[in-house]
Design a protein around this motif. Structure first.
Motif, PDB file in Angstrom:
ATOM      1  N   CYS A   1      -4.452  -0.175  -0.174  1.00 21.67           N
ATOM      2  CA  CYS A   1      -5.110  -1.316   0.461  1.00 21.67           C
ATOM      3  C   CYS A   1      -6.568  -0.955   0.742  1.00 21.67           C
TER       4      CYS A   1
ATOM      5  N   CYS B   1      -0.298   3.471   3.510  1.00 21.00           N
ATOM      6  CA  CYS B   1       0.114   3.078   4.860  1.00 21.00           C
ATOM      7  C   CYS B   1       1.403   2.266   4.856  1.00 21.00           C
TER       8      CYS B   1
ATOM      9  N   CYS C   1      -7.192   1.972   2.992  1.00 22.52           N
ATOM     10  CA  CYS C   1      -6.733   3.291   2.534  1.00 22.52           C
ATOM     11  C   CYS C   1      -7.403   3.736   1.240  1.00 22.52           C
TER      12      CYS C   1
ATOM     13  N   CYS D   1       0.851  -1.182   0.000  1.00 28.62           N
ATOM     14  CA  CYS D   1       0.000   0.000   0.000  1.00 28.62           C
ATOM     15  C   CYS D   1       0.888   1.234   0.000  1.00 28.62           C
TER      16      CYS D   1
HETATM   17 ZN    ZN Z   1      -3.052   1.070   3.312  1.00 28.10          ZN
END
Ligand code: ZN
Ligand code: ZN
Length: 123
Positions: free
Chosen positions: A119, A85, A122, A82
Motif C-alpha cells: 500500500c 501491513c 508501506c 498489502c
Molecule cells: Zn501497507
C-alpha cells in the motif's frame, strides 16, 4: 434495549466508515472508541445479524480469517491487500472483459480477483 442499539449502531458505523473490509478485531477496536465496554462476542453477534439482514457482506481472502464490509450502495468490486501491513482496500474498478478469456463455448457466471502488493504507506 438502548444499550443494544448503541452497540449495534457503533459496529455498523465503523463498518460504514471504513470503505474497506475489516477483521472482527479491527471492528472491535474502532467500535470501542464510542462503546468502550464492547466485547468481541457482541461484535460477532452483531456481525452475524448484519450479514443475515444483508447490511454487511463477508469477504474471504484465501487462507485468511473472514473480513466484513458494508454492502450499502457498493456494487461489484475487488480488493487489494498489502503484503506488509495486511490491510485490505476496496478497488472500484473491474477489468470488464475477464469473461473473454474463458474458452469458447464456456459461460462465465462470476469471478474473484484480489491484488496483492504494498500500500501507499508501506511502499
Ligand atoms: Zn501497507
Ligand atoms: Zn470484477
Amino acid at each position: 434495549m438502548e444499550r443494544q442499539t448503541n452497540q449495534k449502531g457503533a459496529v455498523q458505523a465503523v463498518i460504514d466508515a471504513a470503505h474497506a473490509p475489516l477483521l472482527p478485531q479491527e471492528i472491535l477496536e474502532r467500535s470501542q472508541r464510542t462503546v468502550p465496554n464492547l466485547g468481541i462476542a457482541t461484535v460477532y453477534r452483531h456481525l452475524k445479524r448484519m450479514v443475515d439482514t444483508k447490511k454487511v457482506r463477508v469477504v474471504n481472502l484465501s487462507g485468511q480469517p473472514p473480513r466484513y464490509e458494508a454492502i450499502g450502495e457498493s456494487h461489484h468490486h475487488h480488493h487489494f491487500q498489502c503484503t506488509s501491513c495486511q490491510r485490505v482496500f476496496a478497488l472500484h474498478e473491474c477489468p470488464a472483459n475477464l469473461a473473454s478469456i474463458a474458452p469458447k463455448g464456456f459461460t462465465v457466471e462470476r469471478h474473484e480477483l484480489t491484488l496483492y502488493g504494498k500500500c501507499e504507506g508501506c511502499a
